[in-house]
Design a protein around this motif. Structure first.
Motif, PDB file in Angstrom:
ATOM      1  N   LYS A   1     -65.328 -47.928  20.956  1.00 31.97           N
ATOM      2  CA  LYS A   1     -66.637 -48.491  20.673  1.00 31.97           C
ATOM      3  C   LYS A   1     -67.357 -48.852  21.978  1.00 31.97           C
ATOM      4  O   LYS A   1     -68.564 -48.665  22.103  1.00 31.97           O
ATOM      5  N   GLU A   2     -66.610 -49.347  22.939  1.00 32.29           N
ATOM      6  CA  GLU A   2     -67.177 -49.718  24.231  1.00 32.29           C
ATOM      7  C   GLU A   2     -67.671 -48.485  24.990  1.00 32.29           C
ATOM      8  O   GLU A   2     -68.738 -48.509  25.608  1.00 32.29           O
TER       9      GLU A   2
ATOM     10  N   MET B   1     -72.174 -44.950  26.753  1.00 36.99           N
ATOM     11  CA  MET B   1     -72.832 -43.657  26.721  1.00 36.99           C
ATOM     12  C   MET B   1     -74.247 -43.796  26.135  1.00 36.99           C
ATOM     13  O   MET B   1     -75.190 -43.183  26.630  1.00 36.99           O
ATOM     14  N   TRP B   2     -74.390 -44.606  25.096  1.00 34.61           N
ATOM     15  CA  TRP B   2     -75.690 -44.834  24.464  1.00 34.61           C
ATOM     16  C   TRP B   2     -76.669 -45.455  25.462  1.00 34.61           C
ATOM     17  O   TRP B   2     -77.817 -45.033  25.558  1.00 34.61           O
ATOM     18  N   ASN B   3     -76.216 -46.458  26.220  1.00 37.89           N
ATOM     19  CA  ASN B   3     -77.083 -47.105  27.204  1.00 37.89           C
ATOM     20  C   ASN B   3     -77.469 -46.134  28.316  1.00 37.89           C
ATOM     21  O   ASN B   3     -78.605 -46.157  28.791  1.00 37.89           O
ATOM     22  N   THR B   4     -76.548 -45.291  28.726  1.00 42.21           N
ATOM     23  CA  THR B   4     -76.848 -44.302  29.753  1.00 42.21           C
ATOM     24  C   THR B   4     -77.886 -43.307  29.251  1.00 42.21           C
ATOM     25  O   THR B   4     -78.851 -42.997  29.957  1.00 42.21           O
TER      26      THR B   4
END
Length: 93
Positions: free
Chosen positions: A3-4, A9-12
């Protein structure tokens, strides 16, 4: 752990997308052709729409429903501005 990594990856992805849109805005806003100013401001509206969508998705994941609804309203207002500007450009021809 998984999950981390997904959140990282989502923030990037989010940051890369927003930076690319900002570079496009800067390119169109600060050039010689005055017509490109309209394109530049439309790209800035697209920036705020995409930021609102990213924030709404993140708020949904975190369970912040009021903030999510506010972001969706913000996105809808931005889409309305883009549609309005598109109609103005089309009707000017």
């Amino acid at each position: 752990m998984k999950k981390e990594a997904s959140a990282k990856m989502w923030n990037t992805l989010r940051n890369i997308t927003l930076v690319i849109i900002l570079f496009i805005f800067i390119r169109y806003e600060f050039d010689e052709d005055p017509y490109n100013d309209r394109i530049g401001w439309s790209v800035m509206v697209i920036f705020w729409i995409s930021k609102g969508l990213f924030d709404a998705i993140e708020d949904k994941r975190n369970g912040n429903k009021k903030s999510m609804v506010a972001n969706i309203v913000f996105v809808m207002a931005g889409c309305g501005v883009l549609i309005w500007q598109g109609i103005q450009v089309i009707s000017s021809f």
